[in-house]
Design an enzyme around this catalytic site. Sequence first.
Site, PDB file in Angstrom:
ATOM      1  N   TYR A  51     -32.844  -6.425   3.499  1.00 24.22           N
ATOM      2  CA  TYR A  51     -32.170  -6.898   2.380  1.00 24.22           C
ATOM      3  C   TYR A  51     -31.240  -8.267   3.165  1.00 24.22           C
ATOM      4  O   TYR A  51     -30.041  -7.574   3.477  1.00 24.22           O
ATOM      5  CB  TYR A  51     -31.603  -6.505   1.406  1.00 24.22           C
ATOM      6  CG  TYR A  51     -30.716  -7.354   0.278  1.00 24.22           C
ATOM      7  CD1 TYR A  51     -32.211  -8.097  -0.239  1.00 24.22           C
ATOM      8  CD2 TYR A  51     -30.196  -7.599  -0.063  1.00 24.22           C
ATOM      9  CE1 TYR A  51     -32.033  -8.898  -1.936  1.00 24.22           C
ATOM     10  CE2 TYR A  51     -29.537  -7.954  -0.617  1.00 24.22           C
ATOM     11  CZ  TYR A  51     -30.192  -9.042  -2.168  1.00 24.22           C
ATOM     12  OH  TYR A  51     -29.930  -9.727  -2.993  1.00 24.22           O
ATOM     13  N   HIS A  81     -25.528 -20.874  -4.747  1.00 27.07           N
ATOM     14  CA  HIS A  81     -25.122 -20.344  -5.546  1.00 27.07           C
ATOM     15  C   HIS A  81     -23.413 -20.830  -6.146  1.00 27.07           C
ATOM     16  O   HIS A  81     -22.513 -20.574  -6.943  1.00 27.07           O
ATOM     17  CB  HIS A  81     -24.071 -19.003  -5.186  1.00 27.07           C
ATOM     18  CG  HIS A  81     -25.600 -17.974  -4.610  1.00 27.07           C
ATOM     19  ND1 HIS A  81     -26.724 -18.395  -4.369  1.00 27.07           N
ATOM     20  CD2 HIS A  81     -25.577 -17.043  -4.790  1.00 27.07           C
ATOM     21  CE1 HIS A  81     -27.274 -17.115  -4.339  1.00 27.07           C
ATOM     22  NE2 HIS A  81     -27.415 -16.082  -4.774  1.00 27.07           N
ATOM     23  N   ASN A 193     -20.867 -11.642  -1.385  1.00 28.42           N
ATOM     24  CA  ASN A 193     -21.551 -10.125  -1.933  1.00 28.42           C
ATOM     25  C   ASN A 193     -20.160  -8.903  -2.373  1.00 28.42           C
ATOM     26  O   ASN A 193     -19.903  -8.895  -1.328  1.00 28.42           O
ATOM     27  CB  ASN A 193     -21.943  -9.903  -1.011  1.00 28.42           C
ATOM     28  CG  ASN A 193     -23.374  -9.346  -2.744  1.00 28.42           C
ATOM     29  OD1 ASN A 193     -23.370  -9.153  -3.823  1.00 28.42           O
ATOM     30  ND2 ASN A 193     -24.695  -8.808  -1.526  1.00 28.42           N
ATOM     31  N   TYR A 276       7.948   1.674 -37.622  1.00 27.49           N
ATOM     32  CA  TYR A 276       6.604   2.351 -36.976  1.00 27.49           C
ATOM     33  C   TYR A 276       7.155   1.222 -35.442  1.00 27.49           C
ATOM     34  O   TYR A 276       7.389   2.204 -33.968  1.00 27.49           O
ATOM     35  CB  TYR A 276       5.807   2.160 -36.655  1.00 27.49           C
ATOM     36  CG  TYR A 276       4.946   2.666 -37.816  1.00 27.49           C
ATOM     37  CD1 TYR A 276       6.369   4.348 -38.360  1.00 27.49           C
ATOM     38  CD2 TYR A 276       3.592   3.413 -37.586  1.00 27.49           C
ATOM     39  CE1 TYR A 276       5.720   5.212 -39.405  1.00 27.49           C
ATOM     40  CE2 TYR A 276       3.215   4.832 -39.169  1.00 27.49           C
ATOM     41  CZ  TYR A 276       4.332   5.440 -39.582  1.00 27.49           C
ATOM     42  OH  TYR A 276       3.527   6.259 -40.950  1.00 27.49           O
ATOM     43  N   ARG A 279      10.789   2.542 -34.031  1.00 24.84           N
ATOM     44  CA  ARG A 279      11.117   4.143 -34.135  1.00 24.84           C
ATOM     45  C   ARG A 279       9.855   4.622 -33.502  1.00 24.84           C
ATOM     46  O   ARG A 279       9.569   5.974 -32.558  1.00 24.84           O
ATOM     47  CB  ARG A 279      10.377   4.757 -35.655  1.00 24.84           C
ATOM     48  CG  ARG A 279      10.955   6.620 -36.139  1.00 24.84           C
ATOM     49  CD  ARG A 279      10.515   7.489 -36.861  1.00 24.84           C
ATOM     50  NE  ARG A 279      10.151   6.017 -38.164  1.00 24.84           N
ATOM     51  CZ  ARG A 279       8.832   7.099 -39.076  1.00 24.84           C
ATOM     52  NH1 ARG A 279       9.088   8.444 -39.215  1.00 24.84           N
ATOM     53  NH2 ARG A 279       8.842   5.706 -40.096  1.00 24.84           N
ATOM     54  N   PHE A 325     -20.977  -3.782  -5.110  1.00 28.21           N
ATOM     55  CA  PHE A 325     -20.485  -4.918  -5.688  1.00 28.21           C
ATOM     56  C   PHE A 325     -21.004  -5.289  -7.572  1.00 28.21           C
ATOM     57  O   PHE A 325     -20.164  -6.464  -7.718  1.00 28.21           O
ATOM     58  CB  PHE A 325     -21.572  -6.435  -5.388  1.00 28.21           C
ATOM     59  CG  PHE A 325     -23.189  -6.094  -5.613  1.00 28.21           C
ATOM     60  CD1 PHE A 325     -23.831  -5.485  -6.770  1.00 28.21           C
ATOM     61  CD2 PHE A 325     -23.721  -5.778  -4.529  1.00 28.21           C
ATOM     62  CE1 PHE A 325     -24.850  -4.799  -7.664  1.00 28.21           C
ATOM     63  CE2 PHE A 325     -25.342  -5.002  -5.293  1.00 28.21           C
ATOM     64  CZ  PHE A 325     -25.982  -5.480  -6.187  1.00 28.21           C
ATOM     65  N   GLU A 410     -31.390  -7.503 -10.902  1.00 32.89           N
ATOM     66  CA  GLU A 410     -30.209  -7.250 -11.898  1.00 32.89           C
ATOM     67  C   GLU A 410     -30.159  -7.083 -13.138  1.00 32.89           C
ATOM     68  O   GLU A 410     -29.197  -7.721 -13.371  1.00 32.89           O
ATOM     69  CB  GLU A 410     -29.043  -8.504 -11.233  1.00 32.89           C
ATOM     70  CG  GLU A 410     -29.367  -8.833  -9.747  1.00 32.89           C
ATOM     71  CD  GLU A 410     -29.521  -9.561  -8.999  1.00 32.89           C
ATOM     72  OE1 GLU A 410     -28.572 -10.344  -9.879  1.00 32.89           O
ATOM     73  OE2 GLU A 410     -29.110 -10.392  -7.744  1.00 32.89           O
TER      74      GLU A 410
END
Length: 499
Positions: A51, A81, A193, A276, A279, A325, A410
Site C-alpha cells: 500500500y 492533498h 501520514n 465556591y 473555597r 496515523f 476511512e
Amino acid sequence: MEINGHSLTLNELHRVVHHFETVTISEASLHHVVESRKMIETAVEQHDVIYGINTGFGKFSDVEIDEQDLDELQMNLIYSHACGVGDPLSKEVSRAMVLLRANALLKGYSGVRPIVIEKLVELLNKDIIPVIPSQGSLGASGDLAPLAHLALVLLGDGEVYHRGEIKPAQEVLGEKGFTPIQLKAKEGLALINGTQAMTAVGALTYLQAEETLKQSEQIAAMTMEGLESIICAFDAKIHEVRGHKEQIEVAERIRELLRDSQLITKQGEKRVQDAYTIRCIPQVLGASWQTLNYVKEKLEVEINAATDNPLIFTDEGEVLSGGNFHGQPIAIAMDLLKIGMAEVANMSERRIERLVNPQLNDLPPFLSPEPGLQSGAMIMQYTAASLVSENKTLAHPATVDSIPSSANQEDHVSMGTIGARHASQIVQNAHRVIAIELICAMQAVEIRGTEKMAQSTRELYTQARGVVPSIKHDRAFSKDIEALVEWLQEVDVKPVSQS
C-alpha cells in the site's frame, strides 16, 4: 539540539520553536533510516504489492501502479492533498510541525531516504517555514492536508513565511540556498501520514495552558486578599483526607502564597464560608492540573511516535499496514484540555463578579473611583463573561463527531486537529479572563491596603502595576487587558516552591 526520533521533549520543542535552536540529526538514527529505505527499494525491485508504494491511496488501495509511475504517484499525492483552507497556522505551529515530522521519520520506520529528513531540518535551521492553512484535516489518515502543504515547500512549491510576509516558496528558496527534492517511492505518503498538525498545535497549547494555570493560582490568591477570604478552607487536613495529589498541591501553594498576608481571614471573623469559586479553588484547579498532566503524558508519547502507514520493520523484514496515523489519542487529550482550561476561565470570571458586584462585597461598586459617574470595571466583567461563554461552545468535544471519507474506506476519523485548534482558542480566552481578574484584584487590594498583602502577591502586584496603572478614571480598558495578556505570556511566573 540533536534529534533521534525517540527522546524529544516538550521543553526542547519549545526551544526550537521559540528560541530558534539549531537542530542536528543523530547519525545512529540515520542508520535505521537507511536500512528501512533499503527494504522499500527491494520491494519495488521485486514488484511486491504494498500500500502506498505501488498502489493508490485510500479507496484506490486496490489499484496497482506501474513501476515507471511510482515517483509521479508520490508527487501527485502531495499536490492533490494540499487543499487546506482558512487562515494559516502560526509560524510557531508550522515550525513545530516541521520538527515533529523530521523526528518521526528519523525513527526509521517510514522508508524514506535520509535526504528527506535532512531537508526538513534544513527548513528549520534556515528558517524556511511553510505557510499551512489551519482547516481541512480530519485527523485520520493523519493530518493529510496540513502536512501536504508542508511537503510542498520541500518540492519547491507552496508558500513560506519570509521577513514578516507570506511569499511563494519559489521566490525565497534560492535566496536561502535551499535545493528542492524529487520524491521517490513511499516518501510522499511518509510525509503526510501523521498527526503532526494536531500534535504541534496541542504541544504549544499545552505549554501555554501550563503557564496560564500557574498564573491563575497567583491571581486567585490576590483576589482572595481583595475579598478578605477565609484561609481555613485551604488547611492541609481537608485536602489530605480526599487524597487527590493535585488538589493537595494547589492548596499548599495557595497557603504558601498567602502565609504572611494580613488581608485574609479565619472562619467566623468576617463570614463562616466563602463562595465556591474561592473555597473550592484547590478542588477545581487541582482537577484541571490532573487534566494537564494527562495531556502532557500523551503529548510526550506522540512527539516521539511512528505515525506513518505502512511501517517498515527491518529486524523482522516486514512491511505492515496499520492505523498509527489515527489521531484519537491526541484528539481525546485535546478535548480534555479544552474542558480543563474552560473551567479555569469559568472560576476566574465568577471571582471577577465577586470583586465588582457590590451585593457580594463591601468594596466600591464595580471598583469605580466615582460610582455612578464612572463605571469602573463594570464592562470588564461583561468581556470575561463573553469569553467564558464562547469557551463553553468551543469545549464541545470534537472527537464525538466523525464523518466517513474516501468512499467509506476511512469510516472513522478523530477530528483531533479541530479539537487542538479549539483548545488553543480556549487557552487564549482563559488568559484574557485571568488578566481581567488580575486588573480587578489589583484594584481591590489597593482599596484594602497593599501594605497588608503577602510578599508573593505584592511582588506580582508591583510588576503588573508596571503594565497596567491603577483605575483613577474611566478609560478604554481594552488596551490594558491586551497589554496585561501580552505581559503574562512573556513573564515566567514560577509556582511557589513547596515546603
